[in-house]
Design a protein around this motif. Sequence first.
Motif, short mmCIF file in Angstrom:
data_model
loop_
_atom_site.label_atom_id
_atom_site.label_comp_id
_atom_site.label_asym_id
_atom_site.label_seq_id
_atom_site.Cartn_x
_atom_site.Cartn_y
_atom_site.Cartn_z
N PHE A 41 -19.00 3.82 19.08
CA PHE A 41 -17.80 4.55 18.64
C PHE A 41 -17.71 5.96 19.23
O PHE A 41 -16.92 6.76 18.76
N GLU A 42 -18.48 6.27 20.28
CA GLU A 42 -18.57 7.65 20.76
C GLU A 42 -17.22 8.31 21.01
O GLU A 42 -17.01 9.46 20.64
N VAL A 43 -16.29 7.60 21.62
CA VAL A 43 -15.00 8.22 21.97
C VAL A 43 -13.83 7.66 21.19
O VAL A 43 -12.68 7.83 21.58
N CYS A 44 -14.10 7.00 20.08
CA CYS A 44 -12.97 6.44 19.32
C CYS A 44 -13.14 6.69 17.83
O CYS A 44 -14.20 7.07 17.36
N ASP A 45 -12.07 6.45 17.13
CA ASP A 45 -12.03 6.58 15.68
C ASP A 45 -11.24 5.40 15.12
O ASP A 45 -10.61 4.66 15.86
N VAL A 46 -11.29 5.25 13.82
CA VAL A 46 -10.49 4.24 13.12
C VAL A 46 -9.40 5.04 12.42
O VAL A 46 -9.68 5.81 11.50
N LEU A 47 -8.15 4.86 12.86
CA LEU A 47 -7.10 5.80 12.49
C LEU A 47 -6.20 5.39 11.34
O LEU A 47 -5.39 6.20 10.90
N ASP A 48 -6.28 4.15 10.86
CA ASP A 48 -5.41 3.81 9.72
C ASP A 48 -6.11 2.84 8.79
O ASP A 48 -7.15 2.26 9.11
#
Length: 105
Positions: A41-48
């Motif tokens: 997950f280094e460059v991402c997120d969970v946005l919703d």
Amino acid sequence: MGLGTWSGNCWALTDDLTQPTWPDFATQWARGPEGTRKLDFEVCDVLDGYAMGALTRLLADWLDGGGRLVLLQPPQLVLHNLYRVGRYPHPNLVAQAPRSDEPYG
């Protein structure tokens, strides 16, 4: 941009998980290797909330089926949701370098 691809047993996500990106994620997950999987997950997120709920269910199902999972730099809320459904801590789950940031979801 896409969500990246599997390299061996590791998938370095390259885009944020959202309701619109979820179908691509689920398709790629289904194509992944058996055994231990690493999700970076280094460059991402969970946005919703939709993506977070779907991810929590997918990872819990993987663990319940005997799969092993290594989460690399997971957002704090991913681990929190796995905790809420009784899968963190789990003998088949390793969280390496969890982030302490608060995600958007």
